[in-house]
Design a protein around this motif. Structure first.
Motif, PDB file in Angstrom:
ATOM      1  N   PHE A  71     123.544 -17.689 -50.013  1.00  0.00           N
ATOM      2  CA  PHE A  71     122.297 -17.829 -50.754  1.00  0.00           C
ATOM      3  C   PHE A  71     121.578 -19.084 -50.267  1.00  0.00           C
ATOM      4  O   PHE A  71     122.110 -19.861 -49.456  1.00  0.00           O
ATOM      5  CB  PHE A  71     122.557 -17.906 -52.270  1.00  0.00           C
ATOM      6  CG  PHE A  71     123.405 -19.071 -52.699  1.00  0.00           C
ATOM      7  CD1 PHE A  71     122.832 -20.239 -53.172  1.00  0.00           C
ATOM      8  CD2 PHE A  71     124.788 -19.002 -52.628  1.00  0.00           C
ATOM      9  CE1 PHE A  71     123.596 -21.312 -53.558  1.00  0.00           C
ATOM     10  CE2 PHE A  71     125.574 -20.071 -53.013  1.00  0.00           C
ATOM     11  CZ  PHE A  71     124.975 -21.227 -53.484  1.00  0.00           C
ATOM     12  N   VAL A  72     120.358 -19.256 -50.761  1.00  0.00           N
ATOM     13  CA  VAL A  72     119.524 -20.401 -50.370  1.00  0.00           C
ATOM     14  C   VAL A  72     119.382 -21.312 -51.576  1.00  0.00           C
ATOM     15  O   VAL A  72     118.965 -20.882 -52.648  1.00  0.00           O
ATOM     16  CB  VAL A  72     118.139 -19.938 -49.880  1.00  0.00           C
ATOM     17  CG1 VAL A  72     117.274 -21.148 -49.547  1.00  0.00           C
ATOM     18  CG2 VAL A  72     118.285 -19.027 -48.671  1.00  0.00           C
ATOM     19  N   ASP A  73     119.740 -22.573 -51.412  1.00  0.00           N
ATOM     20  CA  ASP A  73     119.618 -23.572 -52.472  1.00  0.00           C
ATOM     21  C   ASP A  73     118.825 -24.761 -51.931  1.00  0.00           C
ATOM     22  O   ASP A  73     119.256 -25.438 -50.991  1.00  0.00           O
ATOM     23  CB  ASP A  73     121.009 -24.030 -52.936  1.00  0.00           C
ATOM     24  CG  ASP A  73     120.927 -25.068 -54.034  1.00  0.00           C
ATOM     25  OD1 ASP A  73     120.335 -24.776 -55.083  1.00  0.00           O
ATOM     26  OD2 ASP A  73     121.449 -26.190 -53.822  1.00  0.00           O
ATOM     27  N   LYS A  74     117.656 -24.975 -52.528  1.00  0.00           N
ATOM     28  CA  LYS A  74     116.764 -26.074 -52.093  1.00  0.00           C
ATOM     29  C   LYS A  74     116.460 -25.986 -50.603  1.00  0.00           C
ATOM     30  O   LYS A  74     116.555 -26.956 -49.848  1.00  0.00           O
ATOM     31  CB  LYS A  74     117.402 -27.422 -52.424  1.00  0.00           C
ATOM     32  CG  LYS A  74     117.615 -27.658 -53.913  1.00  0.00           C
ATOM     33  CD  LYS A  74     118.282 -28.991 -54.156  1.00  0.00           C
ATOM     34  CE  LYS A  74     118.527 -29.211 -55.641  1.00  0.00           C
ATOM     35  NZ  LYS A  74     119.206 -30.492 -55.924  1.00  0.00           N
ATOM     36  N   LYS A  75     116.134 -24.777 -50.168  1.00  0.00           N
ATOM     37  CA  LYS A  75     115.746 -24.478 -48.783  1.00  0.00           C
ATOM     38  C   LYS A  75     116.897 -24.630 -47.788  1.00  0.00           C
ATOM     39  O   LYS A  75     116.673 -24.591 -46.575  1.00  0.00           O
ATOM     40  CB  LYS A  75     114.571 -25.355 -48.340  1.00  0.00           C
ATOM     41  CG  LYS A  75     113.316 -25.139 -49.181  1.00  0.00           C
ATOM     42  CD  LYS A  75     112.173 -25.993 -48.665  1.00  0.00           C
ATOM     43  CE  LYS A  75     110.905 -25.777 -49.494  1.00  0.00           C
ATOM     44  NZ  LYS A  75     109.769 -26.585 -49.017  1.00  0.00           N
ATOM     45  N   ASP A  76     118.112 -24.781 -48.274  1.00  0.00           N
ATOM     46  CA  ASP A  76     119.284 -24.869 -47.409  1.00  0.00           C
ATOM     47  C   ASP A  76     120.155 -23.639 -47.608  1.00  0.00           C
ATOM     48  O   ASP A  76     120.400 -23.216 -48.740  1.00  0.00           O
ATOM     49  CB  ASP A  76     120.108 -26.130 -47.709  1.00  0.00           C
ATOM     50  CG  ASP A  76     119.344 -27.409 -47.392  1.00  0.00           C
ATOM     51  OD1 ASP A  76     118.522 -27.367 -46.462  1.00  0.00           O
ATOM     52  OD2 ASP A  76     119.565 -28.425 -48.090  1.00  0.00           O
ATOM     53  N   SER A  77     120.637 -23.075 -46.504  1.00  0.00           N
ATOM     54  CA  SER A  77     121.517 -21.914 -46.581  1.00  0.00           C
ATOM     55  C   SER A  77     122.923 -22.369 -46.972  1.00  0.00           C
ATOM     56  O   SER A  77     123.462 -23.321 -46.388  1.00  0.00           O
ATOM     57  CB  SER A  77     121.561 -21.178 -45.237  1.00  0.00           C
ATOM     58  OG  SER A  77     120.269 -20.693 -44.900  1.00  0.00           O
ATOM     59  N   VAL A  78     123.488 -21.709 -47.946  1.00  0.00           N
ATOM     60  CA  VAL A  78     124.814 -22.055 -48.448  1.00  0.00           C
ATOM     61  C   VAL A  78     125.736 -20.861 -48.261  1.00  0.00           C
ATOM     62  O   VAL A  78     125.402 -19.739 -48.645  1.00  0.00           O
ATOM     63  CB  VAL A  78     124.768 -22.455 -49.942  1.00  0.00           C
ATOM     64  CG1 VAL A  78     126.169 -22.807 -50.446  1.00  0.00           C
ATOM     65  CG2 VAL A  78     123.815 -23.623 -50.162  1.00  0.00           C
ATOM     66  N   HIS A  79     126.884 -21.117 -47.649  1.00  0.00           N
ATOM     67  CA  HIS A  79     127.916 -20.088 -47.476  1.00  0.00           C
ATOM     68  C   HIS A  79     129.159 -20.562 -48.217  1.00  0.00           C
ATOM     69  O   HIS A  79     129.765 -21.575 -47.859  1.00  0.00           O
ATOM     70  CB  HIS A  79     128.233 -19.867 -45.998  1.00  0.00           C
ATOM     71  CG  HIS A  79     129.325 -18.857 -45.772  1.00  0.00           C
ATOM     72  ND1 HIS A  79     129.124 -17.501 -45.922  1.00  0.00           N
ATOM     73  CD2 HIS A  79     130.628 -19.013 -45.430  1.00  0.00           C
ATOM     74  CE1 HIS A  79     130.263 -16.864 -45.678  1.00  0.00           C
ATOM     75  NE2 HIS A  79     131.180 -17.760 -45.377  1.00  0.00           N
ATOM     76  N   THR A  80     129.538 -19.857 -49.264  1.00  0.00           N
ATOM     77  CA  THR A  80     130.669 -20.279 -50.094  1.00  0.00           C
ATOM     78  C   THR A  80     131.314 -19.051 -50.726  1.00  0.00           C
ATOM     79  O   THR A  80     131.066 -17.919 -50.292  1.00  0.00           O
ATOM     80  CB  THR A  80     130.188 -21.275 -51.178  1.00  0.00           C
ATOM     81  OG1 THR A  80     131.310 -21.723 -51.931  1.00  0.00           O
ATOM     82  CG2 THR A  80     129.174 -20.635 -52.106  1.00  0.00           C
ATOM     83  N   THR A  81     132.124 -19.281 -51.741  1.00  0.00           N
ATOM     84  CA  THR A  81     132.793 -18.191 -52.446  1.00  0.00           C
ATOM     85  C   THR A  81     132.097 -17.933 -53.782  1.00  0.00           C
ATOM     86  O   THR A  81     131.342 -18.766 -54.279  1.00  0.00           O
ATOM     87  CB  THR A  81     134.271 -18.518 -52.690  1.00  0.00           C
ATOM     88  OG1 THR A  81     134.365 -19.684 -53.524  1.00  0.00           O
ATOM     89  CG2 THR A  81     134.989 -18.782 -51.375  1.00  0.00           C
TER      90      THR A  81
END
Length: 361
Positions: free
Chosen positions: A119-129
């Protein structure tokens, strides 16, 4: 009190009538007050809608295959109690009516913790669980973080106090022994996952609600896959156990047959040209032993093929009537929320104005 009510009511021969004209004249004289109430409610609604996360709902439908017996269908009894006759005739322990309990079981939900999400959080792509997303990102908005900052701080303090004596260092997810934080995430996911059953058609409707539409659709697809996996595992568990048993018997019979055949051929090759009754008797014995081993080997091969066919036969088929898709619109419209607050404030403002000015002529 009676005199105050008489100011707003007119009595005639037919009974009591409300003087709406007087109400309207009071509201026209104090329209600015009502307007301020409306504007204030609209602003509060805007703040509430911005502080609240969006809610996306992804709906999918499954039609599972049932393994039914050919004995009594009891269709008349089924119609009286509201269930389809397929339920009464099924031999499954995991039939569709228990799917809501299945998707909320600890083992099922904990298996979703390691699901990868992007997902995108504050214009940053986040890859997590999914577990990390539910713990650190779910239900949070920039405005909400500011508005609910004191409550969030108090919650963290209380959580740190409660977890002082708890082994929170456990990294592996275990549905049998969950930590306090894992239990909270488990309850949050249970609220996000819902399963409904049509008692007549036994169609299973899976609804996933999250604040990110892409994760919502991905989780819906994962839940559908896990339902198929769990039901398939149950339906084929005994058949797979039987297949593994026949596989072992087949391997042993094959090895014994090859060994007996090798002993027979070696004996025949080493005693060629020798005409003795004892030699012929021993050769005949080894030949019969090899034939017996071959018959057992052939029987086990047939049994193994039957067991493999039974595994395929017991594997259920799920018809995905409605596949998960990424939702386009959120279920909670911010515009409607703000207008709803404004309308409610308009009603409250009008009531307050009428109550304060109830003695005006």
């Amino acid at each position: 009190m009676k005199e105050e009510l008489d100011d707003f009511l007119l009595e005639d021969e037919t009974g009591i009538n409300i003087d709406f004209g007087k109400y309207w004249s009071i509201l026209k004289r104090h329209w600015k007050t009502v307007m301020w109430w409306t504007v204030g409610g609209f602003l509060v609604g805007c703040l509430f809608s911005l502080a609240s996360p969006r809610k996306y709902i992804c709906t999918s439908k499954l039609a599972p295959e049932l393994s039914s017996t050919a004995t009594s269908r009891l269709s008349s009894v089924a119609s009286m109690i509201g269930f389809t006759s397929a339920v009464l005739g099924t031999t499954d322990a995991v039939y569709p009516m228990v799917y809501p309990d299945l998707v909320h079981s600890p083992e099922f939900v904990v298996d979703l913790f390691d699901m990868p999400v992007d997902f995108v959080d504050k214009k940053d792509s986040v890859h997590t669980t999914l577990y990390d997303y539910m713990e650190n990102y779910y239900g949070k908005t920039p405005v909400g973080n500011v508005v609910f900052a004191p409550l969030n701080l108090l919650g963290k303090i209380m959580e740190s106090i409660k977890s002082e004596d708890e082994a929170e260092s456990l990294t592996a997810f275990d549905s049998f022994r969950m930590t306090r934080k894992q239990g909270m995430i488990y309850k949050m996911l249970c609220k996000c996952i819902d399963a409904e059953i049509d008692k007549k058609t036994l169609v299973v409707t899976i609804k996933i609600s999250l604040d990110d539409r892409f994760i919502c659709a991905a989780l819906s697809r994962e839940v559908n896959g896990n339902i198929k996996k769990y039901v398939t595992r149950y339906r084929t568990e005994k058949a797979i156990h039987d297949r593994d048993y026949y596989q072992k018997m087949y391997d042993d019979a094959r090895a014994d047959y090859f060994l007996a055949q090798d002993r027979y051929t070696r004996y025949v090759d080493s005693h060629q040209g020798i005409i003795l009754q004892s030699v012929n008797a021993e050769g005949e014995r080894l030949k019969n032993e090899a034939n017996l081993k071959y018959q057992l080997y052939s029987t086990m091969a047939q049994q193994l093929q039957g067991a493999e066919a039974k595994v395929q036969l017991e594997t259920p088929v799920f018809a995905e009537i409605v596949s998960p898709t990424v939702p386009f619109k959120s279920a909670n419209s911010r515009k409607k929320t703000a207008l709803g607050f404004a309308f409610f404030a308009l009603i409250v403002g009008a009531v307050v104005v009428l109550f304060r000015n109830r003695k005006e002529e």
